[in-house]
Design an enzyme around this catalytic site. Structure first.
Site, PDB file in Angstrom:
ATOM      1  N   CYS A 103       0.860  -1.179   0.000  1.00 39.07           N
ATOM      2  CA  CYS A 103       0.000   0.000   0.000  1.00 39.07           C
ATOM      3  C   CYS A 103       0.897   1.230   0.000  1.00 39.07           C
ATOM      4  O   CYS A 103       1.768   1.380   0.857  1.00 39.07           O
ATOM      5  CB  CYS A 103      -0.883  -0.053   1.248  1.00 39.07           C
ATOM      6  SG  CYS A 103      -1.932   1.373   1.426  1.00 39.07           S
ATOM      7  N   CYS A 117     -10.495   9.854   8.684  1.00 39.96           N
ATOM      8  CA  CYS A 117      -9.156   9.476   8.202  1.00 39.96           C
ATOM      9  C   CYS A 117      -8.066  10.288   8.888  1.00 39.96           C
ATOM     10  O   CYS A 117      -8.193  11.508   9.036  1.00 39.96           O
ATOM     11  CB  CYS A 117      -9.103   9.670   6.695  1.00 39.96           C
ATOM     12  SG  CYS A 117      -7.529   9.204   5.966  1.00 39.96           S
ATOM     13  N   SER A 190      -6.995   4.044  -5.608  1.00 34.49           N
ATOM     14  CA  SER A 190      -8.172   4.358  -4.804  1.00 34.49           C
ATOM     15  C   SER A 190      -8.374   5.865  -4.752  1.00 34.49           C
ATOM     16  O   SER A 190      -7.428   6.618  -4.503  1.00 34.49           O
ATOM     17  CB  SER A 190      -7.986   3.802  -3.388  1.00 34.49           C
ATOM     18  OG  SER A 190      -9.132   4.040  -2.616  1.00 34.49           O
ATOM     19  N   CYS A 332      -4.720   4.316   7.227  1.00 31.90           N
ATOM     20  CA  CYS A 332      -4.099   5.503   6.626  1.00 31.90           C
ATOM     21  C   CYS A 332      -3.635   6.557   7.612  1.00 31.90           C
ATOM     22  O   CYS A 332      -4.436   7.097   8.359  1.00 31.90           O
ATOM     23  CB  CYS A 332      -5.120   6.214   5.742  1.00 31.90           C
ATOM     24  SG  CYS A 332      -5.601   5.297   4.340  1.00 31.90           S
TER      25      CYS A 332
END
Ligand code: SAH
Length: 346
Positions: A103, A117, A190, A332
Protein backbone atom coordinates in the site's frame (compact mmCIF):
# COMPACT_ATOMS: atom_id res chain seq x y z
CA UNK A 1 14.25 17.89 -5.55
CA UNK A 2 14.30 15.49 -8.45
CA UNK A 3 15.15 11.82 -8.63
CA UNK A 4 16.29 9.32 -11.24
CA UNK A 5 13.07 7.42 -10.51
CA UNK A 6 11.04 10.44 -11.72
CA UNK A 7 12.21 9.72 -15.26
CA UNK A 8 10.40 7.37 -17.60
CA UNK A 9 12.36 4.80 -19.59
CA UNK A 10 11.82 6.85 -22.76
CA UNK A 11 13.18 10.03 -21.15
CA UNK A 12 16.19 8.17 -19.77
CA UNK A 13 16.87 6.53 -23.12
CA UNK A 14 16.55 9.87 -24.99
CA UNK A 15 19.05 11.56 -22.68
CA UNK A 16 21.49 8.69 -23.08
CA UNK A 17 21.07 8.55 -26.84
CA UNK A 18 21.67 12.33 -27.00
CA UNK A 19 25.01 11.69 -25.29
CA UNK A 20 25.84 9.44 -28.23
CA UNK A 21 25.73 6.26 -26.18
CA UNK A 22 24.16 2.97 -27.29
CA UNK A 23 20.67 1.90 -26.22
CA UNK A 24 21.85 -0.99 -24.06
CA UNK A 25 23.31 1.62 -21.69
CA UNK A 26 19.80 2.96 -21.12
CA UNK A 27 18.57 -0.55 -20.34
CA UNK A 28 21.40 -1.13 -17.88
CA UNK A 29 20.97 2.27 -16.23
CA UNK A 30 17.19 1.95 -15.93
CA UNK A 31 17.57 -1.45 -14.27
CA UNK A 32 19.87 0.02 -11.63
CA UNK A 33 17.45 2.90 -11.07
CA UNK A 34 14.58 0.45 -10.57
CA UNK A 35 16.57 -1.33 -7.90
CA UNK A 36 17.35 1.89 -6.07
CA UNK A 37 21.10 1.58 -6.54
CA UNK A 38 23.34 4.48 -5.52
CA UNK A 39 25.41 6.00 -8.34
CA UNK A 40 28.59 4.43 -6.96
CA UNK A 41 27.01 0.97 -6.96
CA UNK A 42 26.25 1.09 -10.70
CA UNK A 43 29.39 -0.82 -11.54
CA UNK A 44 28.89 -1.31 -15.29
CA UNK A 45 27.85 2.30 -16.06
CA UNK A 46 30.46 4.72 -17.45
CA UNK A 47 31.42 7.62 -15.18
CA UNK A 48 30.49 10.22 -17.81
CA UNK A 49 26.95 8.89 -18.04
CA UNK A 50 26.45 9.12 -14.28
CA UNK A 51 28.04 12.60 -14.20
CA UNK A 52 25.60 13.84 -16.83
CA UNK A 53 22.64 12.91 -14.61
CA UNK A 54 24.34 14.11 -11.42
CA UNK A 55 25.10 17.50 -12.98
CA UNK A 56 21.43 17.89 -13.88
CA UNK A 57 20.53 17.39 -10.23
CA UNK A 58 19.10 13.88 -10.30
CA UNK A 59 19.41 12.20 -6.90
CA UNK A 60 19.74 8.42 -6.78
CA UNK A 61 17.68 7.42 -3.75
CA UNK A 62 14.36 9.11 -3.01
CA UNK A 63 13.47 7.23 0.14
CA UNK A 64 14.76 5.14 2.99
CA UNK A 65 13.00 2.94 5.51
CA UNK A 66 13.40 4.28 9.04
CA UNK A 67 11.12 1.96 10.96
CA UNK A 68 9.49 -1.42 10.46
CA UNK A 69 6.65 -2.86 12.52
CA UNK A 70 5.50 -6.47 12.22
CA UNK A 71 1.90 -7.38 13.00
CA UNK A 72 1.62 -10.44 15.19
CA UNK A 73 -1.91 -11.01 13.94
CA UNK A 74 -1.48 -11.43 10.20
CA UNK A 75 2.12 -10.93 9.07
CA UNK A 76 1.43 -7.40 7.84
CA UNK A 77 4.48 -5.13 7.93
CA UNK A 78 4.17 -1.40 8.39
CA UNK A 79 6.98 0.82 7.10
CA UNK A 80 7.85 4.34 8.01
CA UNK A 81 9.96 6.04 5.36
CA UNK A 82 12.01 9.25 5.38
CA UNK A 83 12.06 11.47 2.31
CA UNK A 84 15.13 13.50 1.41
CA UNK A 85 13.59 16.73 2.73
CA UNK A 86 12.92 15.20 6.16
CA UNK A 87 9.23 14.50 5.61
CA UNK A 88 7.95 11.14 6.74
CA UNK A 89 5.42 8.86 5.03
CA UNK A 90 4.18 5.34 5.66
CA UNK A 91 3.24 2.17 3.86
CA UNK A 92 1.90 -1.32 4.57
CA UNK A 93 2.95 -4.65 3.10
CA UNK A 94 0.10 -7.13 3.24
CA UNK A 95 0.73 -10.83 2.74
CA UNK A 96 -1.87 -12.75 0.82
CA UNK A 97 -1.87 -16.30 -0.53
CA UNK A 98 -1.30 -15.00 -4.04
CA UNK A 99 1.60 -12.71 -3.13
CA UNK A 100 2.49 -9.48 -1.37
CA UNK A 101 0.64 -6.23 -1.86
CA UNK A 102 2.21 -2.91 -0.95
CA UNK A 103 0.00 0.00 0.00
CA UNK A 104 1.66 3.15 -1.30
CA UNK A 105 1.26 6.85 -0.42
CA UNK A 106 0.93 9.58 -3.05
CA UNK A 107 1.10 12.71 -0.89
CA UNK A 108 2.50 13.86 2.44
CA UNK A 109 -0.79 14.50 4.25
CA UNK A 110 -3.97 15.07 2.24
CA UNK A 111 -6.32 17.93 1.32
CA UNK A 112 -9.51 15.88 1.36
CA UNK A 113 -10.07 15.92 5.12
CA UNK A 114 -12.44 12.96 5.37
CA UNK A 115 -13.93 12.85 8.87
CA UNK A 116 -12.67 9.33 9.64
CA UNK A 117 -9.16 9.48 8.20
CA UNK A 118 -5.91 10.29 9.98
CA UNK A 119 -4.09 11.37 6.79
CA UNK A 120 -5.95 14.66 6.42
CA UNK A 121 -5.64 15.84 10.02
CA UNK A 122 -2.89 18.34 9.22
CA UNK A 123 -3.91 19.07 5.65
CA UNK A 124 -1.68 18.62 2.63
CA UNK A 125 2.04 19.09 3.20
CA UNK A 126 3.13 18.36 -0.36
CA UNK A 127 2.73 16.10 -3.36
CA UNK A 128 5.13 13.20 -3.80
CA UNK A 129 7.04 13.04 -7.07
CA UNK A 130 6.61 9.95 -9.26
CA UNK A 131 10.03 8.79 -8.08
CA UNK A 132 9.05 9.11 -4.45
CA UNK A 133 5.93 7.02 -5.08
CA UNK A 134 7.98 4.41 -6.97
CA UNK A 135 10.72 4.67 -4.35
CA UNK A 136 8.44 3.08 -1.73
CA UNK A 137 8.23 -0.13 -3.78
CA UNK A 138 11.94 -0.02 -4.50
CA UNK A 139 12.79 0.38 -0.80
CA UNK A 140 10.55 -2.54 0.20
CA UNK A 141 11.97 -4.74 -2.57
CA UNK A 142 15.48 -3.89 -1.37
CA UNK A 143 14.44 -4.85 2.15
CA UNK A 144 12.50 -8.04 1.36
CA UNK A 145 14.24 -9.25 -1.79
CA UNK A 146 13.75 -8.44 -5.45
CA UNK A 147 10.18 -9.08 -6.59
CA UNK A 148 8.94 -9.00 -3.00
CA UNK A 149 6.20 -6.56 -4.01
CA UNK A 150 3.86 -8.27 -6.48
CA UNK A 151 0.87 -5.95 -6.34
CA UNK A 152 0.46 -2.29 -5.53
CA UNK A 153 -2.48 -0.32 -4.19
CA UNK A 154 -2.46 3.48 -4.16
CA UNK A 155 -4.32 3.53 -0.86
CA UNK A 156 -1.83 5.05 1.52
CA UNK A 157 -1.82 8.69 2.54
CA UNK A 158 -2.99 11.20 0.00
CA UNK A 159 -5.47 11.45 -2.84
CA UNK A 160 -3.75 10.09 -5.98
CA UNK A 161 -5.98 11.99 -8.42
CA UNK A 162 -5.23 15.26 -6.58
CA UNK A 163 -1.60 14.60 -7.61
CA UNK A 164 -2.53 13.58 -11.14
CA UNK A 165 0.65 14.20 -13.15
CA UNK A 166 2.95 12.41 -10.72
CA UNK A 167 0.50 9.55 -10.27
CA UNK A 168 0.19 8.79 -14.00
CA UNK A 169 3.96 9.07 -14.42
CA UNK A 170 4.24 6.53 -11.60
CA UNK A 171 1.70 4.25 -13.34
CA UNK A 172 3.82 4.39 -16.50
CA UNK A 173 7.00 3.53 -14.63
CA UNK A 174 5.71 0.82 -12.31
CA UNK A 175 4.67 -1.45 -15.19
CA UNK A 176 7.59 -0.68 -17.50
CA UNK A 177 9.19 -3.97 -18.59
CA UNK A 178 12.64 -2.32 -18.42
CA UNK A 179 12.08 -1.60 -14.74
CA UNK A 180 9.81 -2.95 -11.98
CA UNK A 181 7.51 -4.60 -14.53
CA UNK A 182 4.58 -4.98 -12.16
CA UNK A 183 1.57 -6.27 -14.08
CA UNK A 184 -0.99 -3.57 -14.93
CA UNK A 185 -3.61 -5.87 -13.43
CA UNK A 186 -1.67 -5.79 -10.19
CA UNK A 187 -2.04 -2.05 -9.69
CA UNK A 188 -5.08 -0.47 -8.00
CA UNK A 189 -5.85 3.20 -7.55
CA UNK A 190 -8.17 4.36 -4.80
CA UNK A 191 -9.88 7.74 -4.99
CA UNK A 192 -12.43 9.64 -2.90
CA UNK A 193 -14.16 10.31 -6.22
CA UNK A 194 -12.69 13.24 -8.21
CA UNK A 195 -15.04 12.65 -11.12
CA UNK A 196 -13.34 14.73 -13.82
CA UNK A 197 -9.99 13.09 -13.06
CA UNK A 198 -11.51 9.59 -13.13
CA UNK A 199 -12.66 10.28 -16.69
CA UNK A 200 -9.34 11.83 -17.61
CA UNK A 201 -7.42 8.83 -16.27
CA UNK A 202 -9.02 6.36 -18.67
CA UNK A 203 -9.13 8.91 -21.52
CA UNK A 204 -5.35 9.20 -21.08
CA UNK A 205 -5.07 5.43 -21.50
CA UNK A 206 -4.43 4.36 -17.90
CA UNK A 207 -6.34 1.32 -16.67
CA UNK A 208 -5.51 0.51 -13.03
CA UNK A 209 -8.20 -1.26 -11.03
CA UNK A 210 -10.28 1.66 -9.84
CA UNK A 211 -11.47 1.72 -6.25
CA UNK A 212 -13.87 4.46 -5.24
CA UNK A 213 -14.24 5.40 -1.59
CA UNK A 214 -17.97 5.97 -1.51
CA UNK A 215 -18.76 5.24 2.15
CA UNK A 216 -22.31 6.58 1.88
CA UNK A 217 -25.31 5.99 -0.40
CA UNK A 218 -26.78 9.51 -0.22
CA UNK A 219 -25.39 13.04 -0.56
CA UNK A 220 -26.67 13.98 2.90
CA UNK A 221 -24.73 11.26 4.68
CA UNK A 222 -21.69 11.57 2.45
CA UNK A 223 -21.40 15.31 3.08
CA UNK A 224 -21.23 14.65 6.81
CA UNK A 225 -18.11 12.51 6.47
CA UNK A 226 -16.44 13.57 3.20
CA UNK A 227 -16.05 17.24 2.23
CA UNK A 228 -15.51 16.20 -1.43
CA UNK A 229 -19.23 15.30 -1.47
CA UNK A 230 -19.98 19.03 -1.63
CA UNK A 231 -18.30 19.10 -5.03
CA UNK A 232 -19.61 15.84 -6.54
CA UNK A 233 -22.88 14.09 -5.75
CA UNK A 234 -23.09 10.31 -5.35
CA UNK A 235 -24.89 10.01 -8.70
CA UNK A 236 -22.06 11.86 -10.44
CA UNK A 237 -19.55 9.54 -8.77
CA UNK A 238 -21.42 6.47 -10.02
CA UNK A 239 -21.68 8.00 -13.51
CA UNK A 240 -17.90 8.53 -13.57
CA UNK A 241 -17.41 4.92 -12.40
CA UNK A 242 -19.65 3.68 -15.23
CA UNK A 243 -17.69 5.75 -17.73
CA UNK A 244 -14.45 4.23 -16.44
CA UNK A 245 -15.90 0.73 -16.72
CA UNK A 246 -17.16 1.34 -20.25
CA UNK A 247 -13.78 2.62 -21.43
CA UNK A 248 -11.52 0.14 -19.62
CA UNK A 249 -13.85 -2.88 -19.30
CA UNK A 250 -12.48 -3.26 -15.80
CA UNK A 251 -14.84 -3.78 -12.91
CA UNK A 252 -14.83 -0.91 -10.44
CA UNK A 253 -14.65 -1.52 -6.70
CA UNK A 254 -16.78 0.51 -4.32
CA UNK A 255 -15.13 0.96 -0.93
CA UNK A 256 -17.53 1.25 2.00
CA UNK A 257 -16.19 1.66 5.55
CA UNK A 258 -18.94 0.99 8.07
CA UNK A 259 -19.22 3.68 10.73
CA UNK A 260 -21.36 3.08 13.78
CA UNK A 261 -24.66 4.95 13.54
CA UNK A 262 -23.67 6.92 10.43
CA UNK A 263 -23.86 4.73 7.31
CA UNK A 264 -24.66 1.23 8.58
CA UNK A 265 -28.47 1.09 8.74
CA UNK A 266 -30.66 -1.31 6.76
CA UNK A 267 -31.92 1.70 4.86
CA UNK A 268 -28.37 2.61 3.85
CA UNK A 269 -27.91 -0.92 2.50
CA UNK A 270 -31.11 -0.60 0.45
CA UNK A 271 -30.10 2.82 -0.88
CA UNK A 272 -26.65 1.56 -1.79
CA UNK A 273 -28.15 -1.41 -3.65
CA UNK A 274 -30.44 0.95 -5.59
CA UNK A 275 -27.56 3.28 -6.41
CA UNK A 276 -25.45 0.52 -8.01
CA UNK A 277 -28.34 -1.46 -9.52
CA UNK A 278 -27.47 -2.68 -13.01
CA UNK A 279 -23.82 -1.59 -12.69
CA UNK A 280 -21.44 -4.56 -12.49
CA UNK A 281 -19.28 -3.22 -9.67
CA UNK A 282 -18.09 -4.92 -6.51
CA UNK A 283 -18.60 -3.58 -2.98
CA UNK A 284 -15.83 -3.97 -0.43
CA UNK A 285 -16.98 -3.59 3.16
CA UNK A 286 -14.72 -2.91 6.08
CA UNK A 287 -15.46 -1.80 9.63
CA UNK A 288 -13.95 1.61 10.25
CA UNK A 289 -10.62 1.47 12.01
CA UNK A 290 -11.13 3.96 14.83
CA UNK A 291 -8.71 6.87 14.78
CA UNK A 292 -8.08 8.43 18.18
CA UNK A 293 -8.44 12.03 16.97
CA UNK A 294 -11.70 11.37 15.13
CA UNK A 295 -14.84 10.72 17.20
CA UNK A 296 -16.14 7.92 14.98
CA UNK A 297 -16.24 4.19 15.62
CA UNK A 298 -16.44 1.14 13.44
CA UNK A 299 -19.67 -0.84 13.26
CA UNK A 300 -19.62 -3.91 15.54
CA UNK A 301 -19.17 -7.32 13.83
CA UNK A 302 -22.88 -8.18 14.09
CA UNK A 303 -23.86 -4.98 12.32
CA UNK A 304 -21.21 -5.53 9.66
CA UNK A 305 -22.49 -9.03 8.91
CA UNK A 306 -26.04 -7.76 8.87
CA UNK A 307 -25.15 -5.02 6.35
CA UNK A 308 -23.39 -7.56 4.15
CA UNK A 309 -26.38 -9.90 4.29
CA UNK A 310 -28.76 -7.07 3.31
CA UNK A 311 -26.64 -6.30 0.26
CA UNK A 312 -26.41 -9.96 -0.72
CA UNK A 313 -30.19 -10.30 -0.47
CA UNK A 314 -30.41 -7.38 -2.90
CA UNK A 315 -28.02 -9.16 -5.31
CA UNK A 316 -25.07 -6.83 -4.78
CA UNK A 317 -21.64 -8.42 -5.28
CA UNK A 318 -19.98 -7.82 -1.91
CA UNK A 319 -17.06 -9.00 0.20
CA UNK A 320 -15.97 -8.21 3.69
CA UNK A 321 -12.37 -7.17 3.96
CA UNK A 322 -10.35 -8.13 6.95
CA UNK A 323 -8.83 -5.15 8.68
CA UNK A 324 -5.13 -5.92 8.51
CA UNK A 325 -2.43 -4.79 10.84
CA UNK A 326 -4.84 -3.23 13.34
CA UNK A 327 -2.34 -3.90 16.14
CA UNK A 328 0.25 -1.73 14.35
CA UNK A 329 -1.93 1.26 13.37
CA UNK A 330 -2.58 -0.16 9.91
CA UNK A 331 -5.05 2.49 8.72
CA UNK A 332 -4.10 5.50 6.63
CA UNK A 333 -1.90 8.02 8.33
CA UNK A 334 -2.05 6.49 11.79
CA UNK A 335 1.58 5.48 12.16
CA UNK A 336 3.00 8.67 10.67
CA UNK A 337 0.86 10.62 13.09
CA UNK A 338 2.04 8.64 16.08
CA UNK A 339 5.64 9.14 14.96
CA UNK A 340 5.21 12.91 14.55
CA UNK A 341 3.43 13.19 17.92
CA UNK A 342 6.19 11.25 19.66
CA UNK A 343 8.66 13.73 18.17
CA UNK A 344 6.69 16.69 19.55
CA UNK A 345 6.56 15.19 23.01
CA UNK A 346 10.29 14.57 23.26
N1 SAH B 1 -7.54 9.19 -1.03
C1 SAH B 1 -7.81 7.87 -1.52
C2 SAH B 1 -6.85 6.81 -1.04
C3 SAH B 1 -6.41 6.80 0.40
S1 SAH B 1 -7.42 6.13 1.65
C4 SAH B 1 -9.23 7.48 -1.22
O1 SAH B 1 -9.94 8.26 -0.61
O2 SAH B 1 -9.65 6.42 -1.67
C5 SAH B 1 -7.61 4.42 1.35
C6 SAH B 1 -8.96 3.93 1.87
O3 SAH B 1 -8.99 3.82 3.31
C7 SAH B 1 -10.12 4.83 1.49
O4 SAH B 1 -11.21 4.05 1.11
C8 SAH B 1 -10.39 5.55 2.80
O5 SAH B 1 -11.66 6.12 2.80
C9 SAH B 1 -10.18 4.45 3.80
N2 SAH B 1 -9.93 4.86 5.17
C10 SAH B 1 -9.29 5.96 5.64
N3 SAH B 1 -9.27 5.97 6.98
C11 SAH B 1 -9.88 4.85 7.38
C12 SAH B 1 -10.18 4.29 8.65
N4 SAH B 1 -9.84 4.91 9.77
N5 SAH B 1 -10.84 3.11 8.68
C13 SAH B 1 -11.22 2.47 7.53
N6 SAH B 1 -10.97 2.95 6.32
C14 SAH B 1 -10.31 4.13 6.24
Amino acid sequence: MKFLQDLTYEETADMISNMGMPKYRADQFFRWISRGAAYEEMSNIPRCLKDAFISQGYLDRPIRIIRKLHSKLDGTIKFLYALQDGNVIEGVLMKYKYGNTLCVSTQVGCRMNCAFCASGLDGLVRNLTAGEILGQIIAVNADGGEGCVGNVVLMGSGEPLDNYENTVRFLTNVSDPHGLNISKRGVSLSTCGLCDKIRRLCDDGFTPTLTISLHAPTDDIRRKIMPIANRYGVNEVIEAAKYYFNVTKRRVIIEYSLIDGINDSDECARELATLVKGFPCHVNLIALNSVKERALNGTAPRGVNNFKKRLEDLKVSVTLRRSMGSDIDGACGQLRRKFLKAGEEQ
